[in-house]
Design a protein around this motif. Structure first.
Motif, PDB file in Angstrom:
ATOM      1  N   PRO A  99       0.893  -1.329   0.003  1.00 28.80           N
ATOM      2  CA  PRO A  99      -0.092   0.039   0.057  1.00 28.80           C
ATOM      3  C   PRO A  99       0.810   1.308  -0.151  1.00 28.80           C
ATOM      4  N   VAL A 100       0.236   2.204  -0.694  1.00 33.74           N
ATOM      5  CA  VAL A 100       0.875   3.350  -0.929  1.00 33.74           C
ATOM      6  C   VAL A 100      -0.102   4.528  -0.624  1.00 33.74           C
ATOM      7  N   TYR A 101      -0.968   4.459  -0.023  1.00 34.05           N
ATOM      8  CA  TYR A 101      -2.159   5.121   0.088  1.00 34.05           C
ATOM      9  C   TYR A 101      -2.037   6.065   1.304  1.00 34.05           C
ATOM     10  N   PRO A 102      -2.572   7.240   1.414  1.00 36.79           N
ATOM     11  CA  PRO A 102      -2.454   7.973   2.683  1.00 36.79           C
ATOM     12  C   PRO A 102      -2.783   7.040   4.025  1.00 36.79           C
ATOM     13  N   SER A 103      -2.085   7.129   4.934  1.00 38.40           N
ATOM     14  CA  SER A 103      -2.202   6.285   5.978  1.00 38.40           C
ATOM     15  C   SER A 103      -1.329   6.789   7.205  1.00 38.40           C
ATOM     16  N   PRO A 104      -1.855   6.597   8.502  1.00 36.13           N
ATOM     17  CA  PRO A 104      -1.059   6.901   9.526  1.00 36.13           C
ATOM     18  C   PRO A 104      -0.023   6.017   9.798  1.00 36.13           C
ATOM     19  N   GLN A 105       0.231   4.920   9.059  1.00 33.34           N
ATOM     20  CA  GLN A 105       1.230   4.047   8.913  1.00 33.34           C
ATOM     21  C   GLN A 105       1.346   3.256  10.506  1.00 33.34           C
ATOM     22  N   ASP A 106       0.135   2.985  10.985  1.00 29.57           N
ATOM     23  CA  ASP A 106       0.413   2.195  12.228  1.00 29.57           C
ATOM     24  C   ASP A 106       0.566   0.877  11.896  1.00 29.57           C
ATOM     25  N   ASP A 107       0.226   0.141  10.576  1.00 30.49           N
ATOM     26  CA  ASP A 107       0.782  -1.105  10.171  1.00 30.49           C
ATOM     27  C   ASP A 107       1.248  -0.870   8.640  1.00 30.49           C
ATOM     28  N   ASN A 108       2.284   0.278   8.712  1.00 29.43           N
ATOM     29  CA  ASN A 108       3.314   0.379   7.529  1.00 29.43           C
ATOM     30  C   ASN A 108       2.188   0.300   6.128  1.00 29.43           C
ATOM     31  N   GLY A 109       1.064   1.191   6.495  1.00 27.83           N
ATOM     32  CA  GLY A 109       0.167   1.493   5.159  1.00 27.83           C
ATOM     33  C   GLY A 109      -1.030   0.305   4.985  1.00 27.83           C
ATOM     34  N   TYR A 110      -1.066  -0.614   5.775  1.00 31.37           N
ATOM     35  CA  TYR A 110      -2.420  -1.600   5.840  1.00 31.37           C
ATOM     36  C   TYR A 110      -3.234  -0.998   6.638  1.00 31.37           C
ATOM     37  N   ASP A 111      -3.259   0.259   7.034  1.00 28.85           N
ATOM     38  CA  ASP A 111      -4.244   1.065   7.744  1.00 28.85           C
ATOM     39  C   ASP A 111      -4.278   2.260   6.754  1.00 28.85           C
ATOM     40  N   ILE A 112      -5.311   2.109   6.024  1.00 29.95           N
ATOM     41  CA  ILE A 112      -5.674   3.317   4.990  1.00 29.95           C
ATOM     42  C   ILE A 112      -6.622   4.457   5.352  1.00 29.95           C
ATOM     43  N   SER A 113      -6.410   5.503   5.228  1.00 32.32           N
ATOM     44  CA  SER A 113      -7.176   6.573   5.741  1.00 32.32           C
ATOM     45  C   SER A 113      -7.669   7.429   4.307  1.00 32.32           C
ATOM     46  N   ILE A 128      -2.451   9.337  -2.795  1.00 31.32           N
ATOM     47  CA  ILE A 128      -1.115   8.669  -2.466  1.00 31.32           C
ATOM     48  C   ILE A 128      -0.441   9.409  -1.322  1.00 31.32           C
ATOM     49  N   ASP A 129       0.146   8.570  -0.286  1.00 30.48           N
ATOM     50  CA  ASP A 129       0.581   9.145   0.971  1.00 30.48           C
ATOM     51  C   ASP A 129       1.704  10.165   0.688  1.00 30.48           C
ATOM     52  N   PRO A 130       1.780  11.367   1.199  1.00 29.29           N
ATOM     53  CA  PRO A 130       2.975  12.115   0.699  1.00 29.29           C
ATOM     54  C   PRO A 130       4.239  11.507   0.931  1.00 29.29           C
ATOM     55  N   VAL A 131       4.584  10.489   2.093  1.00 26.31           N
ATOM     56  CA  VAL A 131       5.712  10.127   2.138  1.00 26.31           C
ATOM     57  C   VAL A 131       6.233   9.271   1.013  1.00 26.31           C
ATOM     58  N   PHE A 132       5.219   8.736   0.060  1.00 22.01           N
ATOM     59  CA  PHE A 132       5.585   8.196  -1.129  1.00 22.01           C
ATOM     60  C   PHE A 132       5.470   8.800  -2.668  1.00 22.01           C
ATOM     61  N   THR A 144     -10.293  -0.240   7.373  1.00 23.38           N
ATOM     62  CA  THR A 144      -9.799   0.810   7.145  1.00 23.38           C
ATOM     63  C   THR A 144      -9.092   1.331   8.369  1.00 23.38           C
ATOM     64  N   SER A 145      -8.332   2.593   8.136  1.00 19.83           N
ATOM     65  CA  SER A 145      -7.731   3.141   9.356  1.00 19.83           C
ATOM     66  C   SER A 145      -9.018   3.917  10.237  1.00 19.83           C
TER      67      SER A 145
END
Ligand code: ISL
Length: 558
Positions: free
Chosen positions: A53-67, A72-76, A105-106
């Motif tokens: 996953p490269v979607y916006p995410s708080p990255q609690d589970d490295n992107g498998y938590d999608i908000s 695309i998450d700005p980090v990517f 989801t997140s």
């Protein structure tokens, strides 16, 4: 016909974007980093890239938590960088599939934020339940330790999360949820992506009664899996998804469902083209054979059990359905460390033996980034070396229950998911060519020897062996279409099988030990062509085949 679907002769390469290539020096891999490394993948010869996953995410589970499913998450990077990557992938004749994470989801997704209000139309999009006797609505434990329920102080109700509290489960019983997922999928496909890897897709249908599970081990939690692994409406949902999404892009897509706990019998139904659900599934039987009471309690693999397991999947999906083939992904320890030998003497040979055996099975092989270099497990020592939520939670829970660190750490070192997530090793420079900054997870110190630049220059490298295996799949129809016959099922040292297709037979043998072994193979192979091997072989002795340590061979007879 359905037997010539393009993905039957394809090899898929999984990219874990955080750890693949960092273009901007922030220590985290990104989309432009991937675009800059496509030469490596084209040279390897893979057909499909799967992006974790490269979607916006708080990255609690490295992107498998999608908000947000449609950005695309700005980090990517951003959608422009994504379109650039997609065009570059297509320009090289490869395809790109996305990770689809729709079991949950997140908790920061707008849908879940709305749903916290009991009066909201989104309330029923998640699994909200009142307390039972002032506590959790049932006794289920989560995959990441602790209960599968968290209480929201605002309403006093609990929500279900099979994974972290920051990954609330969507309620697929609600047709609006399913329609929103299908619309999102079509949005990506219309943008040009070529399919999806579907995260824990066999968990989306739950028994709405949510009954208590049987208590497991000595822990406080019940096993809820009978209520959600391949739950009551799973085939209905996937058929509906196929009708609403996949059927609109005929002949173009690849879909693979990640399915913990799936049986061969269920997998036949999921992958039977006449059922119109998915193209293939990821099953977990072979990567559970070295688990004891749980995954962090590892035990040695028995080769006979591996052969029995993979053999049953080959037989079970022989006439109907299709297998996916993998040793590694971002959740599994590195296979050369797990089933091979990552020491300097045997690393290349054991990595190439494992690759040969896997890639010669019938099914679509998946290569996880770095596997093609023989990348090994990380040197994880203390708990400070770990980043993954699953390992950190397991450690905290075990210590809370009275265990000592030295009893818990060996299991985490062997099985922890961080092993798979160290940065890709491009060269021998200080950060392995992954970043000009400080990597989010340290590079493995073995990158001085184990790296892509060194592998390109060495014709005997793990990389060139993977390249030859992929080329063989593309040129030899028996690799794709041949039937499968296991040989020597009771041998604890040698993996052997044949593949037969229209007058061509392939014989595959792999020595799963660091010793020279002598083995009796069926007659008639003495003078057969050696199609592919992984290094110098030992001559036969008195008609008996002798295999060097970790040797693999593929013979062909026409
Ligand atoms: O690795 C595991 C823990 O032992 C598996 O149970 C894993 O959690 C399971 O296969 C589901 O994995 C997928 O969904 C998870 C995510 O953490 C994994 O990275 C993903 O591959 C939740 O989205």
């Amino acid at each position: 016909g359905k037997d010539d679907a393009w993905w039957r002769s394809a090899v898929v390469y999984q990219i874990y974007p955080r750890s693949f290539a960092d273009s901007d020096g922030d220590g985290i891999g990104d989309l432009d980093g991937i675009t800059g490394r496509l030469d490596h993948l084209a040279e390897l010869g893979v057909d499909v890239l799967w992006l974790s996953p490269v979607y916006p995410s708080p990255q609690d589970d490295n992107g498998y938590d999608i908000s947000d499913y449609q950005d695309i998450d700005p980090v990517f990077g951003d959608l422009t960088a994504f379109d650039r990557l997609l065009a570059a992938v297509h320009g090289r004749g490869m395809r790109l599939i996305m990770d689809l994470v729709v079991n949950h989801t997140s908790d920061e997704h707008p849908w879940f934020r709305e749903s916290r209000d009991p009066g909201s139309p989104k309330r029923d999009w998640y699994w909200w339940r009142p307390p039972r006797d002032g506590r959790e609505p049932n006794n289920w434990g989560s995959f990441f330790s602790g209960p599968a329920w968290t209480r929201d102080p605002a309403s006093g109700a609990y929500y279900l999360h099979l994974f972290s509290p920051k990954q609330p489960d969507l309620n697929w019983e609600n047709p609006e949820v399913r329609e929103a997922v299908y619309a999102m999928m079509r949005w990506w496909l219309d943008r040009g992506v070529d399919g999806f890897r579907m995260d824990v897709i066999n968990l989306v249908s739950k028994d709405p009664a949510l009954p208590d599970g049987v208590l497991r081990g000595d822990g406080p939690y019940g096993d809820g899996s009978p209520s959600y692994v391949c739950g009551p409406r799973i085939h209905e949902y996937l058929r509906e998804m196929h009708r609403e999404v996949m059927a609109r892009y005929p002949g173009r897509l690849l879909t693979v469902g990640e399915m913990p706990g799936v049986t061969v019998e269920q997998a036949r139904l999921f992958t039977d083209p006449d059922h119109a659900e998915l193209d293939m599934v990821f099953q977990f039987e072979h990567v559970g054979l070295d688990h004891g009471a749980h995954k962090f309690d590892p035990r040695p693999l028995r080769l006979t059990e591996l052969k029995a397991s993979l053999g049953r999947w080959q037989t079970g999906l022989a006439d109907v359905g299709w297998n996916s083939l993998y040793w590694n992904n971002h959740d599994q320890p590195r296979v050369v460390s797990r089933f091979g030998d990552d020491g300097p003497r045997h690393r290349t040979r054991s990595a190439t033996m494992l690759a040969t055996v896997l890639h010669l099975h019938r099914g679509t092989p998946y290569v996880y980034q770095g596997e093609e270099l023989g990348m090994a497990n990380a040197p994880l020592r203390t708990i400070e070396d770990f980043r993954d939520i699953e390992s950190l939670n397991h450690y905290a829970q075990a210590l809370g229950a009275g265990a000592a660190p030295e009893d818990v750490l060996p299991g985490l070192r062997a099985m922890g998911r961080d092993n798979a997530r160290t940065p890709m090793q491009w060269d021998a420079s200080p950060q392995a060519g992954f970043t000009t900054g400080i990597p989010w997870l340290p590079v493995n110190p073995d990158h001085i020897e184990v790296n892509a630049a060194a592998a390109y220059a060495d014709p005997g490298s793990v990389f060139h062996h993977y390249r030859r295996l992929i080329a063989l799949r593309h040129s030899e129809p028996a690799v794709v279409h041949g039937d499968f016959t296991m040989l020597l099922p009771d041998d604890e040292r040698v993996y052997a099988f044949t593949r037969h297709h229209e007058g061509t037979t392939l014989l595959v043998v792999g020595n799963f030990t660091g010793d020279t072994v002598t083995v009796d193979l069926p007659g008639g192979w003495e003078d057969a062509e050696l199609l592919l091997g992984n290094g110098p072989s030992v001559p036969a002795e008195d008609g008996r085949t002798v295999l060097a340590p970790w040797e693999a061979r593929v013979h062909r007879r026409i």
